[in-house]
Design an enzyme around this catalytic site. Sequence first.
Site, PDB file in Angstrom:
ATOM      1  N   ALA A   1       2.590   4.041  -7.300  1.00  0.00           N
ATOM      2  CA  ALA A   1       3.795   4.661  -8.306  1.00  0.00           C
ATOM      3  C   ALA A   1       5.232   4.685  -7.522  1.00  0.00           C
ATOM      4  O   ALA A   1       6.254   4.635  -8.147  1.00  0.00           O
ATOM      5  CB  ALA A   1       3.302   6.195  -8.383  1.00  0.00           C
ATOM      6  N   ASP A   2       5.195   4.822  -6.237  1.00  0.00           N
ATOM      7  CA  ASP A   2       6.609   4.765  -5.535  1.00  0.00           C
ATOM      8  C   ASP A   2       7.035   3.413  -5.667  1.00  0.00           C
ATOM      9  O   ASP A   2       8.372   3.286  -5.901  1.00  0.00           O
ATOM     10  CB  ASP A   2       6.183   5.135  -4.023  1.00  0.00           C
ATOM     11  CG  ASP A   2       6.098   6.527  -3.653  1.00  0.00           C
ATOM     12  OD1 ASP A   2       6.715   7.467  -4.306  1.00  0.00           O
ATOM     13  OD2 ASP A   2       5.427   6.820  -2.889  1.00  0.00           O
ATOM     14  N   ASN A   3       6.408   2.269  -5.285  1.00  0.00           N
ATOM     15  CA  ASN A   3       7.080   0.994  -5.005  1.00  0.00           C
ATOM     16  C   ASN A   3       7.445   0.575  -6.551  1.00  0.00           C
ATOM     17  O   ASN A   3       8.538  -0.074  -6.590  1.00  0.00           O
ATOM     18  CB  ASN A   3       6.385   0.058  -4.197  1.00  0.00           C
ATOM     19  CG  ASN A   3       5.065  -0.588  -4.519  1.00  0.00           C
ATOM     20  OD1 ASN A   3       4.790  -0.726  -5.672  1.00  0.00           O
ATOM     21  ND2 ASN A   3       4.316  -0.513  -3.531  1.00  0.00           N
TER      22      ASN A   3
END
Lengths: 412, 412
Positions: free
Chosen positions: A182-184
């Site tokens: 979800a971050d990258n």
Amino acid sequence: MGASAKQTAKQTIEQLAVKPLTGVRILDLTHAYSGPFCTMHLADHGATVIKLEIPGKGDQSRNWGPFKNGASGYYAYVNRNKYGLTLNLKEEKGKEIFKKLIREVDVVCENFRVGTMEKMGLGYDVLKEINPQLIYASISGFGLEGPEATQPSYDVVSQAMGGLMSMTGEKGHIFKVGPAIADNYSGTYLSLAIVMALYQKERTGLGRRVDVSMLDTIFSILETGAISYTLNGKIAEPAGNRDPEIAPFDVLKAKDGSFAIACGTQKFWKSLCQVMNRPELAENPHFIDNQARCDHYLDELKPLLEEWSSQHTLAELETWMTGAGIPFGRICNTKEACESEIIKRRHMLWQIDDPAFGETISVPGTPMKIHGCADQAERPAPQLGQHTDAILHDLLHLDMDAIKNLHETNVI
Amino acid sequence: MGASAKQTAKQTIEQLAVKPLTGVRILDLTHAYSGPFCTMHLADHGATVIKLEIPGKGDQSRNWGPFKNGASGYYAYVNRNKYGLTLNLKEEKGKEIFKKLIREVDVVCENFRVGTMEKMGLGYDVLKEINPQLIYASISGFGLEGPEATQPSYDVVSQAMGGLMSMTGEKGHIFKVGPAIADNYSGTYLSLAIVMALYQKERTGLGRRVDVSMLDTIFSILETGAISYTLNGKIAEPAGNRDPEIAPFDVLKAKDGSFAIACGTQKFWKSLCQVMNRPELAENPHFIDNQARCDHYLDELKPLLEEWSSQHTLAELETWMTGAGIPFGRICNTKEACESEIIKRRHMLWQIDDPAFGETISVPGTPMKIHGCADQAERPAPQLGQHTDAILHDLLHLDMDAIKNLHETNVI
């Protein structure tokens, strides 16, 4: 080839060597993973990314492992190719310098909790008055408005709420994706939004506000997950390593491990029957076409395939399957992936001579191959405040006395 | 506000409404998921994407579920906002038209097996002679060169070989990500590479070859996976739903289900102790800081947390935790994700009036929010060859007799 043609060819090679975002200036307030991953893509492809950190403290990821020789590999990996500036945005003098920098950049990028920039008096409404052509880009957990906007979020929260976990693993044993996707992925989406805005700015002079949320990001990558529900009310079930619509498309057992196989066409299936020396299977009514194979996969086809594959080594299976042109993959751990010939050949590990480690480190390179450009890091991640003086001098024309004073008052 | 200021404000709103890629022309030869997901992003943000399909056959995803009223939701989802052209590239006449179209577009995008375009005589070397400013973009399984280049690949093969599967799930039970993330992420990377090249082209007139492989894509998103090995020789283990470096950061049991919690800071941990009405836990040496909590997580902290959380409902826990500002997420299935207020509020479901379904369908929208632009689909996915005549007439100025003849000879 005549002299003139040679000249043209040479010019072309030189032109191609210029990275696409050369000349773009980005003031990067991001920290941790999502935002720095966004600006890493931009820096890798030529943008001048000025990483702004709090004096004496810096990005929290400087304290994140893995470590080597006392330095953070995490920080070094996602901040290569950037320049380092320290600036205290809570000080009036710091805000003043920040606003001057805003005039000199194309993009400002941040992933603070929603409202943080506004509280500091540095929200979009303020900054666009200073630089109407500014592109102001944010990553948030849940978007910029609404009751959840100011709630903190982490990767696992987005993977859970967005539906991805419910589709990964098997019934009763669902999992998040190991790495913080979800971050990258939100970082990658934001970099795409930024470059689209840069393209429009180049054509029209228009500034832009762009934003990406981690929850939206996860929801956007469910493939059939969302549409199966919106079209037919069907709730997706986790299907292990199978694709429920294709068979065989799964992970199967070999004598000495497991492997992925994907027979997405009738041709691949027939080739597999040949490799197994069981050509009659292709004519069996239970396996005659993809639908039949899906219908009889778990109770019949999978046991039959594994009865055969589990008698052979991965090396044997790989030779036979790739020889027959059947999509096949070993389940590589990170060592095997890092050491694979193909990862090396694709320059997917960059060697960076990083003084923070006192040695050359090896980190994943860019997956976006722009032919003609150097496929390597240009510089290591910055030490805290490494380029502060140079940036203030070159961009804002501050003299050395002024810079010295800012250091003494802990503004930079 | 004076008349002049109003005028300026109005102009700005009109300028902002223009999508960033308006005016960009893309000839899209992609099929299935990865390539169409790439060009979907570009079409969503204003590019004129001309989807080229084989006459009488079309993209294989037209036959992929979920279906409704006989139409493919899969195809409709990832091809919204595009225009449809049929053209037979195996016919000489088809190649001729293709080459004429190449003069009229900025980008050509393809995800055929490596070598397919070259076999048809339509490789980059040929096309760049026709249009030196062309951006030629490819997605492949393993890159464009080397012994694996022409091997077929599927999502699960990339997830397996790239190291992602080895990090997802738990020891002895590793899994691929449910949705085909090697496909959609490589598509997203390619769209970013394309827009970077467009930016450079706008500035310099330079054409480009760009490529993304599915294997590189997966390798690039391992977060600490690759660097833990390259720095310290440590092979990443699957860690279930935990982050091994942060505690508590996991999925825990409630009375009526499970939830994600992520206490990434000391503040969140202390708040959790308050919510549990166990403030003394914050002072317990086994839980005093993040490292101590990680060291005692599985044997001590997790059981203690679940003893408490399993006595309460998700609704109770959600109220308490979000009230205390602790990162919390329900594990939503696809129904819950689709029906959540926040997904609706963020326009993450677009309503498309699609004649192929005879009704309005609902599909995931764009996660890249470009403020000022309409956040909705402009048109449904094209029927096979829907815009062939218009494109040949408008772009190549073919007259109706010529177009009729091309239909009769099955070139279009």
